[in-house]
Motif scaffolding. Structure first.
Motif, mmCIF file in Angstrom:
data_model
loop_
_atom_site.group_PDB
_atom_site.id
_atom_site.type_symbol
_atom_site.label_atom_id
_atom_site.label_comp_id
_atom_site.label_asym_id
_atom_site.label_seq_id
_atom_site.Cartn_x
_atom_site.Cartn_y
_atom_site.Cartn_z
ATOM 1 N N GLU A 1 -6.412 21.567 4.585
ATOM 2 C CA GLU A 1 -4.957 21.668 3.950
ATOM 3 C C GLU A 1 -4.674 22.846 3.351
ATOM 4 O OE1 GLU A 1 -4.239 17.876 1.888
ATOM 5 O OE2 GLU A 1 -4.905 16.528 3.255
ATOM 6 N N THR B 1 -13.289 15.914 -7.371
ATOM 7 C CA THR B 1 -13.506 15.859 -5.782
ATOM 8 C C THR B 1 -13.867 14.551 -5.237
ATOM 9 O OG1 THR B 1 -15.395 16.860 -4.388
ATOM 10 C CG2 THR B 1 -16.163 16.066 -6.665
ATOM 11 N N ASP B 2 -13.880 14.109 -3.986
ATOM 12 C CA ASP B 2 -13.983 12.988 -3.492
ATOM 13 C C ASP B 2 -15.603 13.043 -2.998
ATOM 14 O OD1 ASP B 2 -11.789 11.827 -3.919
ATOM 15 O OD2 ASP B 2 -10.844 12.582 -1.876
ATOM 16 N N SER C 1 -15.131 16.367 -0.409
ATOM 17 C CA SER C 1 -13.776 16.838 -0.342
ATOM 18 C C SER C 1 -13.001 16.968 -1.375
ATOM 19 C CB SER C 1 -13.056 16.147 0.803
ATOM 20 O OG SER C 1 -11.810 16.443 1.081
ATOM 21 N N ALA C 2 -12.642 18.164 -1.720
ATOM 22 C CA ALA C 2 -11.563 18.245 -2.661
ATOM 23 C C ALA C 2 -10.450 19.101 -2.858
ATOM 24 C CB ALA C 2 -12.680 19.087 -3.958
ATOM 25 N N PRO C 3 -9.382 18.576 -3.606
ATOM 26 C CA PRO C 3 -8.310 19.595 -3.611
ATOM 27 C C PRO C 3 -8.463 20.570 -4.535
ATOM 28 C CG PRO C 3 -8.022 17.767 -5.166
ATOM 29 C CD PRO C 3 -9.269 17.426 -4.442
ATOM 30 N N THR D 1 -14.332 9.359 -6.497
ATOM 31 C CA THR D 1 -13.599 10.496 -7.346
ATOM 32 C C THR D 1 -14.019 10.774 -8.420
ATOM 33 O OG1 THR D 1 -11.563 10.060 -6.041
ATOM 34 C CG2 THR D 1 -11.153 11.595 -7.692
ATOM 35 N N ARG E 1 -6.709 21.896 0.215
ATOM 36 C CA ARG E 1 -7.963 20.664 0.198
ATOM 37 C C ARG E 1 -9.076 21.307 1.009
ATOM 38 N NH1 ARG E 1 -9.748 15.594 -0.747
ATOM 39 N NH2 ARG E 1 -7.901 15.067 -1.958
ATOM 40 N N ARG F 1 -9.890 11.154 7.313
ATOM 41 C CA ARG F 1 -10.672 11.583 6.299
ATOM 42 C C ARG F 1 -11.725 10.472 6.243
ATOM 43 N NH1 ARG F 1 -7.012 12.985 1.397
ATOM 44 N NH2 ARG F 1 -5.905 14.785 2.104
#
Length: 190
Positions: free
Chosen positions: A67, A23-24, A44-46, A13, A106, A162
């Motif tokens: 999401e 972000t991941d 992947s990011a919220p 992260t 997400r 994920r």
């Protein structure tokens, strides 16, 4: 065929390049690449609130909402409403403003430097499939939900939600499971 397993537990992260979120980081290629200079980047990011996307000139992006209800991407000359599980392609140097609708969202991003890769397509799998990257190709798999199994000569690779995998080379790989799996097809340039 080469299969590279990228478990969610191994993602790092990091702050966004522009510092406006987190972000991941799933994968950067080639080895030793950084966010300023890469051939392939998967993340992947919220997105919690409205903000400007980081710019990555010279790269194409496919973004998929996994999401949340919707994300409005406002570019200089148009706005695109990103809905769940509908991949959208754009020049990632354009850096739109992203505004979540109905609460946090997400996304999964696959970015490819134009000089190295062409993003050939993106699909959402909901059941068994046969994935073949082709001679000069690569398939990015991201398990959104459910349990997935990739059958290979020496056994089975299991992907939990994920988790990700990269498939390279011209040999079909049976992908079995139920839920949702993002599959992004890439073709090597040059």
């Amino acid at each position: 065929m080469t299969i590279t397993y990228l478990p969610a537990a191994g993602y790092e992260t990091l702050p966004w390049k522009n510092g406006e979120g987190f972000t991941d980081e799933i994968c950067l290629r080639p080895d030793g690449a950084c966010r300023e200079d890469f051939a392939l980047r998967i993340s992947s990011a919220p997105i919690l609130e409205s903000g400007v996307f980081s710019a990555f000139p010279g790269a194409e992006r496919v973004i998929t909402l996994i999401e949340g209800s919707a994300l409005d991407l406002r570019f200089a000359k148009h706005t695109h409403r990103l809905l769940p599980f509908r991949p959208y392609f754009f020049d990632t140097g354009l850096a739109p403003v992203g505004t979540p609708d109905g609460g946090p969202v997400r996304v999964v991003n696959v970015m490819a430097a134009r000089a190295a890769w062409k993003i050939a397509g993106a699909d959402l799998l909901s059941g068994p499939a046969l994935c073949d990257a082709g001679e000069n190709g690569l398939i990015v798999l991201f398990a959104v939900s459910g349990e997935w199994h990739l059958r290979k000569a020496d056994g089975t690779l299991e992907l939990a939600p994920r988790d990700s995998a990269l498939l390279e080379g011209a040999q079909p790989v049976p992908v079995e499971g139920a839920g949702q799996m993002l599959a992004v097809q890439m073709q090597r340039e040059g």
